[in-house]
Every structure is written in C-alpha cells, then in structure tokens.
Design an enzyme around this catalytic site. Structure first.
Site, PDB file in Angstrom:
ATOM      1  CG  HIS A 119     -25.682  29.482 -60.319  1.00 52.76           C
ATOM      2  ND1 HIS A 119     -26.263  28.246 -60.414  1.00 52.76           N
ATOM      3  CD2 HIS A 119     -24.484  29.299 -59.680  1.00 52.76           C
ATOM      4  CE1 HIS A 119     -25.462  27.347 -59.867  1.00 52.76           C
ATOM      5  NE2 HIS A 119     -24.382  27.956 -59.417  1.00 52.76           N
ATOM      6  CB  CYS A 120     -26.798  31.879 -55.055  1.00 56.66           C
ATOM      7  SG  CYS A 120     -25.980  32.358 -53.525  1.00 56.66           S
TER       8      CYS A 120
END
EC number: 2.3.1.225
Length: 214
Positions: A119-120
């Site tokens: 997850h960025c």
C-alpha cells in the site's frame, strides 16, 4: 478491458498526495521562471527544451492520477472460482472472503487485492495486479522529471552563460538561491527514493518471472 475507477478514503493518503502535488507545482512553476525562460530569452537554450520539460511534467501528473484512482485488483465479495483452480484459492482470515493465494489483505483499504505488492501512501492506493504497471510508469516519469530539473539547476550555475537581464524586483529573483537550494534538496531526495523503489520493483518482477518459468 478498461481500467476500473477506485477511490480510497484515507486522510493520511490525501496529505501524502498533496505533498507530492506541492513538490510538482513548486518545480514546474519556479524552475521555468528562474532558469528556463530567462535563458531562452537570452538565446542560451532552444525552446524545445522547455516543451520537453512541460511534456514530462504532464506525463508525470497523469501517471500519478491514474495510479491513484485505478482499481489495484480488489476482489469482489462473491468471486467466481473456476472449478480447476479451487486448490489455488484460500480463505482470508480478516475479511472472510475467498481469494487467490497470491492475494493479500490491505488493512488500510480494508479489502483483499490480487497480487498486492504494497500500500503506497504517496498515491493513496494499493499497488496490485491491475495498477502495478501504472505505478512503475509513475516511478519512471518522476525519475525522468527529477533528473531533468536537477540538470537545469546545475547548468544554471555551472554551465550556462550568466544572465544579463535580472529583474531584482521579482521575489523569485531576489530569493533565487534559497528557492533553488530547496528545489535541489527535494529533487535529490526524490531521486534517491524513487531510484531505490524502482530498482526493487524491477528486481521483484524479474524474480517473479524466473519463478514462473521454473
């Protein structure tokens, strides 16, 4: 097949994206104002270099938006499992849904994503099967834009001829050194971070391809 739109409601991610957009605006406004346009007007550089700078900037912003709003591969609540692939599916112990074995549950987004990488927060989205290529595209354009801006910042002080016309009444001209130092700091920081991330992503893809072939 068209890409599905996907929005993540996460204030932390919104703040990270806002910071990225601020850095982008800072560079596309101030670099041309201080470096590109003055040197173009005095005949030190051709106009095509300015067009290339804005072109890369637009590609970078479009890649950011596409990576942010594209569905990374969210699994539906009632997935249709092919009969010959049931042994490759498992039950997620967090959302109690069936998922392929290479899927992962994102605690930030609250659902499972096919082939989730991570997850960025900088794109406020997961990087998964359907948007991984968009994330790599964003890394490439960001690195290209950063190198381009740093190159012009270096040439402005160490390669180009000194500017003859300087309007000291302008704020950006009076505080040019501080502005350019901040731009260089942000550029070097992003270049180092994106280069490391881009390298690990490519190594991961190459390793995955080797494992599939074996």
């Amino acid at each position: 097949m068209g890409l599905r739109i996907h929005f993540v409601v996460d204030p932390h991610g919104w703040c990270c994206m806002a910071l990225i957009v601020f850095v982008w605006l800072y560079n596309i406004v101030l670099i041309p104002k201080i470096v590109l346009f003055p040197h173009y007007e005095e005949g030190h550089i051709p106009g095509i270099l300015i067009i290339i700078f804005y072109g890369i900037s637009i590609f970078c912003l479009v890649a950011l938006v596409r990576a942010s709003i594209t569905d990374p591969g969210r699994l539906p609540e009632n997935p249709k499992i092919p009969h010959g692939e049931r042994e490759f599916w498992e039950l997620c112990n967090k959302c109690n849904l069936m998922r392929p074995k290479r899927s992962h549950h994102c605690s930030r987004c609250g659902h499972c994503v096919r082939r989730m990488d991570h997850h960025c927060p900088w794109i406020n989205n997961c990087v998964g099967e359907d948007n991984h290529w968009l994330f790599l595209q964003l890394c490439f354009y960001t690195e290209l834009l950063t190198c381009y801006a740093l190159m012009f910042s270096f040439c402005h002080y160490y390669y180009f001829l000194p500017l003859k016309k300087r309007n000291l009444d302008l704020f950006v001209v009076r505080h040019e050194l501080a502005i350019m130092r901040l731009a260089a700091f942000m550029g070097i920081t992003m270049l180092v971070g994106i280069s490391g991330l881009f390298y690990t992503q490519l190594i991961g893809i190459i390793t995955m391809q080797k494992n599939v072939q074996n």
